[in-house]
Write a protein that holds these residues in place. Structure first.
Motif, short mmCIF file in Angstrom:
data_model
loop_
_atom_site.label_atom_id
_atom_site.label_comp_id
_atom_site.label_asym_id
_atom_site.label_seq_id
_atom_site.Cartn_x
_atom_site.Cartn_y
_atom_site.Cartn_z
N MET A 1 0.85 -1.19 0.00
CA MET A 1 0.00 0.00 0.00
C MET A 1 0.88 1.24 0.00
O MET A 1 1.88 1.30 0.71
N ASP A 2 0.55 2.27 -0.79
CA ASP A 2 1.33 3.50 -0.86
C ASP A 2 1.30 4.23 0.48
O ASP A 2 0.30 4.20 1.22
N TYR A 5 -1.48 6.73 0.59
CA TYR A 5 -2.80 6.13 0.82
C TYR A 5 -3.01 5.81 2.29
O TYR A 5 -4.06 6.08 2.88
N ARG A 6 -1.98 5.22 2.93
CA ARG A 6 -2.07 4.88 4.36
C ARG A 6 -2.25 6.16 5.19
O ARG A 6 -3.02 6.18 6.17
N ALA A 42 -9.72 0.24 6.02
CA ALA A 42 -8.99 0.32 4.74
C ALA A 42 -9.04 -1.03 4.07
O ALA A 42 -8.70 -2.05 4.68
N ILE A 43 -9.45 -1.06 2.82
CA ILE A 43 -9.56 -2.31 2.07
C ILE A 43 -8.63 -2.24 0.86
O ILE A 43 -8.79 -1.34 0.02
N PRO A 44 -7.66 -3.12 0.77
CA PRO A 44 -6.75 -3.11 -0.39
C PRO A 44 -7.53 -3.20 -1.71
O PRO A 44 -8.48 -3.98 -1.82
N GLY A 45 -7.12 -2.38 -2.68
CA GLY A 45 -7.77 -2.39 -3.99
C GLY A 45 -9.00 -1.53 -4.08
O GLY A 45 -9.70 -1.55 -5.10
N TYR A 46 -9.27 -0.75 -3.01
CA TYR A 46 -10.45 0.11 -3.01
C TYR A 46 -10.11 1.48 -2.44
O TYR A 46 -9.18 1.63 -1.63
N SER A 151 -7.52 -0.96 -8.05
CA SER A 151 -6.46 -1.96 -7.83
C SER A 151 -5.11 -1.44 -8.29
O SER A 151 -5.01 -0.41 -8.97
N HIS A 152 -4.05 -2.15 -7.94
CA HIS A 152 -2.71 -1.79 -8.40
C HIS A 152 -2.62 -1.89 -9.91
O HIS A 152 -1.92 -1.10 -10.56
N ARG A 155 -4.16 1.17 -11.22
CA ARG A 155 -3.27 2.31 -10.98
C ARG A 155 -2.13 2.32 -11.99
O ARG A 155 -1.79 3.36 -12.56
#
Length: 435
Positions: A1-2, A5-6, A42-46, A151-152, A155
């Motif tokens: 995760m960037d 973003y975090r 926080a949900i990865p990809g969203y 998603s990555h 991106r």
């Protein structure tokens, strides 16, 4: 995760926690029985976005705009060109202040990025809203949460598109700059200025924005530095060129012409990138000012160019005067063919323009229409009174020496300034002298 973003998610949680402590609102309506858990994690990809506004539609639009801004920011900071700009701003002072400044610039770019047109409410995976009543403020509001897939892979795709789009924008700027170096048409300046405007609005880094603004200023300076240069001038004709940086310039918009003296003024572009001004000077007097104004408009800058036409220098006015002296050689009879006839008379030239009388056609009661040519080949003369001599051979004459009568004919006068020929009427008394 960037990291960015975090950081965003952390700030979101903090705001939500603070808000929950001090909130004095009551949920009066909601889109589901319970608030979904995805609104608080926080949900990865969203991307999880929330917004509050007076209406449901307004809150939803704010969410979508925030999603676009976050996606643009996520894409931009992963590109080396923008990362450099971002890092420089970070070292200049507080991380938070300069990061937010960069994010603000990116928001202004977001609406103009073509790949964001596909980001719509239709792609939202989950949607939740609450209608709240704030007892302290005594007003209702809507609190909206959106869950948007990012998603990555998506991106990375957007990064690739952004790289290409961003490179094309800068290439357009460098192309304009290279074309300006060889500028040969005034009309192109307006086109370049029009093309630069969206580039200035697009560039979110200071380096390229400053480069575009500098080019814009230089283009506007060209308008002020266009020179109107005289090329040739003769009575009734004036040629000029528009010059910049040693080059002649084309232009489609011709200047406005004004004159209190000349009439029928026209301007015609020439193949050699000059402009020919023609005008009528009939009725003009040498003692008048005799000027013509050319008024140009270059990008809102008015340039006035004035030129003077001098009648005393270039006008040709030759007047035969006095009595013709006609000397006839080689005859003894009353009616005979003379070996040669010498014609002498005086002309008065009113102006300085040099000229030559190339020939004369003359008739009288004593001889038929006869062509006379100059005795001397270098009979170029100017202002003043001049005696001229012409000769004809094998002329049929009447021998009546001393008789005075009137001769009628024409003489051709060549203007040595412009090479034009004029035919002038000759009506003078004459005297025949026989030898």
């Amino acid at each position: 995760m960037d990291v960015s973003y975090r950081f965003y998610v952390l700030m979101l949680y903090c705001c939500m926690a603070v808000f929950s402590v001090f909130a004095q609102y009551k949920v009066v309506e909601r889109s589901a029985k319970q608030e979904p858990e995805w609104t608080r994690q926080a949900i990865p990809g969203y991307l999880i976005m929330s917004a509050e506004a007076a209406t449901l539609d307004m809150a939803r639009k704010i969410c979508m705009e925030n999603i676009k801004n976050e996606m643009v920011y996520a894409v931009a900071v992963n590109i080396s060109a923008t990362t450099t700009s971002f890092s420089e701003q970070t070292h200049a002072g507080s991380n938070f202040v300069h990061t937010e400044g960069f994010r603000s610039d990116m928001k202004s770019v977001a609406a103009r990025l073509p790949f964001l047109s596909g980001i719509t409410i239709a792609n939202v995976e989950a949607f939740y809203w609450e209608k709240r009543y704030d007892a302290g403020r005594k007003e209702y509001s809507y609190h909206v949460f959106l869950k948007y897939p990012f998603s990555h892979t998506e991106r990375d795709r957007l990064i690739a598109e952004f790289r290409q789009y961003d490179a094309e924008k800068y290439k357009k700027l460098t192309d304009i700059k290279s074309q300006v170096d060889g500028l040969d048409n005034v009309d192109d300046i307006a086109r370049y200025l029009t093309d630069i405007e969206p580039l200035i609005a697009y560039f979110f880094d200071e380096t390229r924005k400053a480069e575009a603004i500098s080019l814009q200023k230089n283009l506007r300076l060209i308008y002020k530095n266009i020179a109107v240069v005289p090329i040739t001038s003769s009575l009734g004709r004036y040629t000029y060129a528009l010059m910049y940086n040693g080059r002649k310039l084309h232009v489609s918009r011709l200047p406005v012409t004004r004159s209190e003296y000349a009439g029928s003024i026209s301007i015609v572009p020439q193949p050699d990138t000059t402009f020919l001004v023609t005008y009528d000077y009939a009725g003009c007097l040498p003692e008048d000012e005799n000027t013509i104004d050319l008024i140009f408009n270059f990008g809102g800058n008015t340039v006035k160019h004035q030129f003077h036409f001098d009648l005393s220098v270039e006008r040709l006015e030759v007047i035969p005067q006095g009595k013709l002296s006609i000397c006839v050689y080689g005859t003894t009879d009353i009616v005979t063919i003379a070996d040669s006839v010498i014609l002498s008379f005086v002309v008065r030239a009113k102006y300085e323009t040099r000229f030559v009388i190339t020939s004369m056609q003359l008739s009288s009661p004593d001889f038929r229409q006869t062509l006379f040519l100059p005795v001397s080949d270098n009979a170029i003369i100017g202002k003043g009174i001049h005696r001229v001599d012409f000769k004809a051979v094998q002329v049929s004459c009447r021998k009546e020496s001393g008789r005075a009568a009137l001769s009628v004919g024409t003489m051709k006068v060549k203007n040595m300034k412009d090479g034009q020929l004029e035919t002038l009427l000759v009506r003078l008394p004459y005297e025949m002298i026989y030898y």
